[in-house]
Structure formats: structure tokens, C-alpha cells
Scaffold this motif. Structure first.
Motif, mmCIF file in Angstrom:
data_model
loop_
_atom_site.group_PDB
_atom_site.id
_atom_site.type_symbol
_atom_site.label_atom_id
_atom_site.label_comp_id
_atom_site.label_asym_id
_atom_site.label_seq_id
_atom_site.Cartn_x
_atom_site.Cartn_y
_atom_site.Cartn_z
ATOM 1 N N PRO A 1 0.752 -1.139 -0.133
ATOM 2 C CA PRO A 1 -0.088 0.074 -0.067
ATOM 3 C C PRO A 1 0.935 1.330 0.007
ATOM 4 N N GLY A 2 0.532 2.229 -0.858
ATOM 5 C CA GLY A 2 0.964 3.500 -0.674
ATOM 6 C C GLY A 2 2.405 3.398 -1.524
ATOM 7 N N ASN A 3 2.760 2.436 -2.457
ATOM 8 C CA ASN A 3 3.851 2.454 -3.050
ATOM 9 C C ASN A 3 3.695 1.625 -4.309
ATOM 10 N N PRO A 4 4.744 2.164 -5.326
ATOM 11 C CA PRO A 4 4.398 1.605 -6.721
ATOM 12 C C PRO A 4 4.777 0.195 -6.584
ATOM 13 N N MET A 5 4.154 -0.876 -7.633
ATOM 14 C CA MET A 5 4.537 -2.104 -7.948
ATOM 15 C C MET A 5 6.047 -2.441 -7.841
ATOM 16 N N ILE A 6 6.414 -3.394 -7.134
ATOM 17 C CA ILE A 6 7.933 -3.826 -7.300
ATOM 18 C C ILE A 6 8.138 -5.039 -7.917
ATOM 19 N N LEU A 7 9.127 -5.146 -8.491
ATOM 20 C CA LEU A 7 9.332 -6.485 -9.052
ATOM 21 C C LEU A 7 10.265 -7.191 -8.048
ATOM 22 N N GLY A 8 9.998 -8.550 -7.690
ATOM 23 C CA GLY A 8 10.722 -9.561 -6.977
ATOM 24 C C GLY A 8 11.635 -10.346 -7.561
ATOM 25 N N ASP A 9 12.167 -11.137 -6.935
ATOM 26 C CA ASP A 9 13.229 -12.173 -7.764
ATOM 27 C C ASP A 9 12.650 -13.486 -7.429
ATOM 28 N N LEU A 10 12.615 -14.321 -8.486
ATOM 29 C CA LEU A 10 11.944 -15.941 -8.266
ATOM 30 C C LEU A 10 13.387 -16.571 -8.147
ATOM 31 N N ILE A 11 13.491 -17.377 -6.984
ATOM 32 C CA ILE A 11 14.660 -18.145 -6.783
ATOM 33 C C ILE A 11 14.142 -19.612 -6.850
#
Length: 157
Positions: A142-152
Motif C-alpha cells: 500500500p502507498g508504493n508503486p508495484m515492485i519487481l521481485g526475484d524468483l529463486i
């Protein structure tokens, strides 16, 4: 960067489901373990085979999902700090592994729903590519832009 660990056994289950679904989108809920700061491991997931078409997936809340969540929390002794709902997953068999506008809207609705009570939610998009599972992770806070994560990928159980 937030990391999502995909255990080999879960990857194999996803692969089987993606083969059966073919070009139809399928999805479900991700349940997991908080391993360390910014690192989460998928412990379990649900599979919703209905509600998907070649171009979309619509999430449905069924009693079976509620039962699955209750079983998961009972199995993990209701240790919500370590084991909890991580988010959603669905397949994009015919599209890039980038959240669509509809995907993003759905995830924002989930993370901003006070009845869900999540500080963040993850969206794992998957597809088969040359027989293997390919995936991407997006995080919604909430309150932030979408973030890309890392799939391990976790090779050893």
C-alpha cells in the motif's frame, strides 16, 4: 529486493497443472514461510482450475479455499509471523509474464482490503517455456508503486 523461493516439489506440481490447463489460465493462492528479511518460500498453494479462459483468470473465493487456509494455519500452529498468506498466482500461457492492468487492479484491491490484513501481497505469474516453468514475481505494498521481485528456484528439498 524481495525474493520468493520456489521449492522444486511445488515447481513440479505447477508444471503438471500447467500441462493439464494448456492454453487456459489457472491460478490460486500462495501460502508461505518468512525465511529471512525480504526472503519468502512458498510452502503451499491452492489450484483453481475454473474461472480461466485463454485470455483471463478470475479469482473465486470458495469454501474449499477457506478450508485450505484453515488447514494450513492449523498445520503451522497459527504462527502468522512465520507462515502466512503471501498472495496470488496465475498462469499467462499465451502472454508475457507481466501483470496486466486487471492483474494490478486485483492485487491493489487485495492489499488495500482491511479484511485481508496484509502488509503486502505477491503476484506470481507462471507459464511453460520449453517444458520448464518460467515465472515472475511482483509485489504490491500500500502507498508504493508495484515492485519487481526475484524468483529463486530451490533445487533441494
Amino acid at each position: 529486493m524481495i525474493k520468493l523461493i520456489l521449492p522444486k516439489a511445488i515447481e513440479q506440481e505447477l508444471k503438471k497443472e500447467l500441462i493439464v490447463a494448456g492454453t487456459q489460465e489457472i491460478g490460486g493462492v500462495l501460502l508461505g514461510e518468512h525465511v529471512s528479511e525480504g526472503v519468502f518460500r512458498i510452502s503451499d498453494f491452492t489450484i483453481q482450475r475454473s474461472g480461466g479462459t485463454v485470455v483471463s483468470f478470475i479469482r473465486h473465493i470458495h469454501q474449499s479455499l477457506k478450508n485450505h487456509l484453515t488447514d494450513f494455519f492449523n498445520k503451522t500452529k497459527c504462527n502468522y509471523t512465520k507462515f502466512n498468506y503471501l498472495g496470488e498466482w496465475h498462469s499467462h500461457p499465451s502472454f508475457e509474464l507481466t501483470p496486466s492492468i486487471r492483474d494490478r487492479q486485483t492485487m491493489w484491491q487485495i492489499v488495500n482490503d482491511p479484511t485481508v490484513g496484509a502488509n503486502f501481497v505477491m503476484l506470481l505469474l507462471v507459464k511453460r517455456n520449453e517444458g520448464e516453468v518460467e515465472g515472475s514475481v511482483s509485489i504490491f505494498v500500500p502507498g508504493n508503486p508495484m515492485i519487481l521481485g526475484d524468483l529463486i528456484r530451490e533445487e533441494v528439498e
